[in-house]
Enzyme design. Structure first.
Site, PDB file in Angstrom:
ATOM      1  N   ASP A  10       0.847  -1.195   0.000  1.00 52.45           N
ATOM      2  CA  ASP A  10       0.000   0.000   0.000  1.00 52.45           C
ATOM      3  C   ASP A  10       0.879   1.240   0.000  1.00 52.45           C
ATOM      4  O   ASP A  10       1.030   1.923   1.016  1.00 52.45           O
ATOM      5  CB  ASP A  10      -0.952  -0.032   1.221  1.00 52.45           C
ATOM      6  CG  ASP A  10      -1.972  -1.152   1.087  1.00 52.45           C
ATOM      7  OD1 ASP A  10      -2.445  -1.388  -0.031  1.00 52.45           O
ATOM      8  OD2 ASP A  10      -2.295  -1.798   2.098  1.00 52.45           O
ATOM      9  N   LYS A  32       0.690  -7.853  -2.897  1.00 51.83           N
ATOM     10  CA  LYS A  32      -0.675  -7.399  -3.196  1.00 51.83           C
ATOM     11  C   LYS A  32      -0.600  -5.956  -3.663  1.00 51.83           C
ATOM     12  O   LYS A  32      -0.023  -5.105  -2.983  1.00 51.83           O
ATOM     13  CB  LYS A  32      -1.565  -7.501  -1.965  1.00 51.83           C
ATOM     14  CG  LYS A  32      -3.002  -7.090  -2.244  1.00 51.83           C
ATOM     15  CD  LYS A  32      -3.877  -7.319  -1.044  1.00 51.83           C
ATOM     16  CE  LYS A  32      -3.880  -6.159  -0.075  1.00 51.83           C
ATOM     17  NZ  LYS A  32      -4.591  -4.960  -0.570  1.00 51.83           N
ATOM     18  N   ASP A  59      -5.679  -6.450  -5.984  1.00 56.36           N
ATOM     19  CA  ASP A  59      -6.816  -6.313  -5.054  1.00 56.36           C
ATOM     20  C   ASP A  59      -7.609  -5.053  -5.391  1.00 56.36           C
ATOM     21  O   ASP A  59      -7.476  -4.034  -4.729  1.00 56.36           O
ATOM     22  CB  ASP A  59      -6.242  -6.246  -3.630  1.00 56.36           C
ATOM     23  CG  ASP A  59      -7.292  -6.041  -2.554  1.00 56.36           C
ATOM     24  OD1 ASP A  59      -8.462  -6.422  -2.770  1.00 56.36           O
ATOM     25  OD2 ASP A  59      -6.934  -5.498  -1.488  1.00 56.36           O
ATOM     26  N   LYS A  61     -11.084  -5.231  -5.931  1.00 56.77           N
ATOM     27  CA  LYS A  61     -12.432  -5.429  -5.355  1.00 56.77           C
ATOM     28  C   LYS A  61     -13.531  -4.894  -6.264  1.00 56.77           C
ATOM     29  O   LYS A  61     -14.281  -3.992  -5.876  1.00 56.77           O
ATOM     30  CB  LYS A  61     -12.551  -4.757  -3.983  1.00 56.77           C
ATOM     31  CG  LYS A  61     -11.524  -5.186  -2.948  1.00 56.77           C
ATOM     32  CD  LYS A  61     -11.831  -4.582  -1.584  1.00 56.77           C
ATOM     33  CE  LYS A  61     -10.851  -4.956  -0.517  1.00 56.77           C
ATOM     34  NZ  LYS A  61      -9.523  -4.344  -0.632  1.00 56.77           N
ATOM     35  N   LEU A  62     -13.636  -5.473  -7.454  1.00 56.48           N
ATOM     36  CA  LEU A  62     -14.648  -4.977  -8.402  1.00 56.48           C
ATOM     37  C   LEU A  62     -16.061  -5.226  -7.864  1.00 56.48           C
ATOM     38  O   LEU A  62     -16.343  -6.267  -7.259  1.00 56.48           O
ATOM     39  CB  LEU A  62     -14.470  -5.658  -9.764  1.00 56.48           C
ATOM     40  CG  LEU A  62     -13.443  -4.986 -10.689  1.00 56.48           C
ATOM     41  CD1 LEU A  62     -12.041  -5.052 -10.141  1.00 56.48           C
ATOM     42  CD2 LEU A  62     -13.484  -5.612 -12.085  1.00 56.48           C
ATOM     43  N   HIS A  63     -16.928  -4.258  -8.104  1.00 55.71           N
ATOM     44  CA  HIS A  63     -18.321  -4.344  -7.636  1.00 55.71           C
ATOM     45  C   HIS A  63     -19.152  -3.429  -8.536  1.00 55.71           C
ATOM     46  O   HIS A  63     -19.191  -2.216  -8.324  1.00 55.71           O
ATOM     47  CB  HIS A  63     -18.400  -3.889  -6.167  1.00 55.71           C
ATOM     48  CG  HIS A  63     -19.715  -4.116  -5.516  1.00 55.71           C
ATOM     49  ND1 HIS A  63     -19.912  -3.990  -4.158  1.00 55.71           N
ATOM     50  CD2 HIS A  63     -20.924  -4.460  -6.021  1.00 55.71           C
ATOM     51  CE1 HIS A  63     -21.165  -4.250  -3.852  1.00 55.71           C
ATOM     52  NE2 HIS A  63     -21.807  -4.527  -4.961  1.00 55.71           N
ATOM     53  N   ASP A  64     -19.772  -3.991  -9.584  1.00 52.64           N
ATOM     54  CA  ASP A  64     -20.538  -3.174 -10.532  1.00 52.64           C
ATOM     55  C   ASP A  64     -21.532  -4.103 -11.227  1.00 52.64           C
ATOM     56  O   ASP A  64     -21.661  -5.275 -10.837  1.00 52.64           O
ATOM     57  CB  ASP A  64     -19.550  -2.512 -11.533  1.00 52.64           C
ATOM     58  CG  ASP A  64     -20.089  -1.185 -12.086  1.00 52.64           C
ATOM     59  OD1 ASP A  64     -21.294  -1.127 -12.399  1.00 52.64           O
ATOM     60  OD2 ASP A  64     -19.313  -0.240 -12.197  1.00 52.64           O
ATOM     61  N   ILE A  65     -22.191  -3.625 -12.258  1.00 48.43           N
ATOM     62  CA  ILE A  65     -23.135  -4.507 -12.952  1.00 48.43           C
ATOM     63  C   ILE A  65     -22.337  -5.582 -13.698  1.00 48.43           C
ATOM     64  O   ILE A  65     -21.170  -5.364 -14.052  1.00 48.43           O
ATOM     65  CB  ILE A  65     -24.060  -3.726 -13.921  1.00 48.43           C
ATOM     66  CG1 ILE A  65     -23.231  -2.971 -14.978  1.00 48.43           C
ATOM     67  CG2 ILE A  65     -24.963  -2.776 -13.149  1.00 48.43           C
ATOM     68  CD1 ILE A  65     -24.076  -2.349 -16.086  1.00 48.43           C
ATOM     69  N   THR A 119     -12.503  -6.757   6.582  1.00 46.63           N
ATOM     70  CA  THR A 119     -12.064  -7.068   7.958  1.00 46.63           C
ATOM     71  C   THR A 119     -12.166  -5.846   8.871  1.00 46.63           C
ATOM     72  O   THR A 119     -12.002  -5.955  10.084  1.00 46.63           O
ATOM     73  CB  THR A 119     -10.625  -7.615   7.970  1.00 46.63           C
ATOM     74  OG1 THR A 119      -9.845  -6.874   7.029  1.00 46.63           O
ATOM     75  CG2 THR A 119     -10.585  -9.065   7.578  1.00 46.63           C
ATOM     76  N   ARG A 181      -2.157  -9.355  12.654  1.00 55.45           N
ATOM     77  CA  ARG A 181      -1.313  -8.506  13.506  1.00 55.45           C
ATOM     78  C   ARG A 181      -0.461  -9.394  14.390  1.00 55.45           C
ATOM     79  O   ARG A 181      -0.914 -10.452  14.824  1.00 55.45           O
ATOM     80  CB  ARG A 181      -2.197  -7.611  14.406  1.00 55.45           C
ATOM     81  CG  ARG A 181      -2.978  -6.541  13.648  1.00 55.45           C
ATOM     82  CD  ARG A 181      -2.056  -5.502  13.033  1.00 55.45           C
ATOM     83  NE  ARG A 181      -2.756  -4.488  12.258  1.00 55.45           N
ATOM     84  CZ  ARG A 181      -2.916  -4.495  10.939  1.00 55.45           C
ATOM     85  NH1 ARG A 181      -2.461  -5.502  10.220  1.00 55.45           N
ATOM     86  NH2 ARG A 181      -3.529  -3.510  10.309  1.00 55.45           N
ATOM     87  N   GLN A 190      -8.085  -2.195  11.762  1.00 53.82           N
ATOM     88  CA  GLN A 190      -8.619  -3.548  11.598  1.00 53.82           C
ATOM     89  C   GLN A 190      -9.347  -3.972  12.871  1.00 53.82           C
ATOM     90  O   GLN A 190      -8.920  -3.635  13.967  1.00 53.82           O
ATOM     91  CB  GLN A 190      -7.476  -4.537  11.317  1.00 53.82           C
ATOM     92  CG  GLN A 190      -6.751  -4.276  10.006  1.00 53.82           C
ATOM     93  CD  GLN A 190      -7.534  -4.746   8.780  1.00 53.82           C
ATOM     94  OE1 GLN A 190      -8.733  -5.028   8.852  1.00 53.82           O
ATOM     95  NE2 GLN A 190      -6.861  -4.794   7.653  1.00 53.82           N
ATOM     96  N   GLY A 210      -0.001  -6.050   5.680  1.00 55.81           N
ATOM     97  CA  GLY A 210       0.450  -4.743   5.218  1.00 55.81           C
ATOM     98  C   GLY A 210       1.311  -4.054   6.241  1.00 55.81           C
ATOM     99  O   GLY A 210       2.514  -4.323   6.369  1.00 55.81           O
ATOM    100  N   ARG A 211       0.701  -3.154   7.026  1.00 57.72           N
ATOM    101  CA  ARG A 211       1.457  -2.298   7.931  1.00 57.72           C
ATOM    102  C   ARG A 211       2.392  -3.007   8.904  1.00 57.72           C
ATOM    103  O   ARG A 211       3.478  -2.485   9.180  1.00 57.72           O
ATOM    104  CB  ARG A 211       0.496  -1.346   8.657  1.00 57.72           C
ATOM    105  CG  ARG A 211      -0.029  -0.256   7.731  1.00 57.72           C
ATOM    106  CD  ARG A 211      -1.284   0.383   8.238  1.00 57.72           C
ATOM    107  NE  ARG A 211      -2.430  -0.544   8.181  1.00 57.72           N
ATOM    108  CZ  ARG A 211      -3.664  -0.220   8.528  1.00 57.72           C
ATOM    109  NH1 ARG A 211      -3.924   0.994   8.951  1.00 57.72           N
ATOM    110  NH2 ARG A 211      -4.630  -1.116   8.433  1.00 57.72           N
TER     111      ARG A 211
END
Ligand code: C5P
Length: 232
Positions: A10, A32, A59, A61-65, A119, A181, A190, A210-211
């Site tokens: 990230d 990622k 990553d 995260k597709l969200h559409d028609i 999450t 973590r 998170q 990630g972090r």
């Protein structure tokens, strides 16, 4: 694919990402690429990291028609990512359309997994913001079964739910689990978190970290600690 640690890159730029990854001289981590880096650098960042020998989970995260997701997935399929994802909340026809778009002429495609619930979402957020009045574990199981029914390869879920998902969708159905973590680390935003060792005990296939790695004083040592706790 065996158990592995996926490092969430990230970062806001290619320069910062490559400077970070150049520290890893022994094993090239599975990485990622999320929205921040992809929106900053575009599709070339996927090609570049693949060319440098990393496996890539894209990553977005597709969200559409369904039609839009199918066309977008056809583009992503050509980039060479190993894993891509959608939100299971987009529904079964959308998830089936994603697979159609991803499938190349020779029949191959990247793995496609579905986000069940983020999450960072807890029971209170589910009820108050999303108006979903069912226990979060039931919602996750239901979304995971939808993803499996649509033909997807697995889900993104909390490590706390990996055992539950395998129990209802089979051991071969992948669980990719962020929200990890160290026992002595910061939770940040998170909510449903576990340590790498707990995620392993719960049966998670991949942890996304990630972090705890990117912000560590010694990122390579933190990555190696994850490998030791989760894979060895
Ligand atoms: O820094 P941290 O370890 O919290 O990073 C977790 C990564 O996993 C972030 O890139 C976040 O976008 C991603 N993620 C998540 N929860 C999901 C899906 C993806 O935290 N359900």
């Amino acid at each position: 694919m065996g158990k592995d640690v996926i490092v969430a890159c990230d970062f806001p730029s290619k320069e910062k990402t490559l400077a970070f990854l150049d520290q890893f001289t022994e094993k090239k981590p599975f990485v990622k690429i999320g929205m921040e880096l992809f929106y900053a650098e575009g599709p070339d960042i996927v090609r570049e990291l693949k060319a440098r020998g990393h496996r890539v989970f894209l990553d977005l995260k597709l969200h559409d028609i369904p039609n839009t997701v199918k066309s977008a997935m056809a583009v992503l399929s050509g980039l060479g990512a190993d894993i891509v994802n959608v939100h299971a909340g987009g529904g079964v026809p959308m998830m089936k359309a994603a697979l159609e778009g991803l499938t190349r002429e020779d029949g191959t495609r990247p793995l496609c997994i579905a986000v069940t619930q983020l999450t960072s979402t807890d029971q209170e957020t589910l009820e108050n913001d999303l108006m979903i009045h069912a226990p979060i574990k039931d919602v996750v199981t239901h979304y995971a079964k939808n993803a499996a029914g649509a033909g997807l390869d697995g889900v993104v879920c909390s490590p706390q739910e990996a055992g539950l998902v395998h129990g209802s969708c089979g051991e071969g159905f992948l669980t990719v689990t962020p929200g990890v973590r160290f026992a002595d680390g910061d939770k940040g935003d998170q909510k449903r978190v576990m340590t790498p060792a707990q995620a392993k005990a719960e049966g998670s296939d991949y942890i996304v970290v990630g972090r705890p790695i990117t912000k560590a004083e010694d990122p390579v040592a933190a990555y190696e600690r994850c490998l030791r706790e989760f894979v060895d």
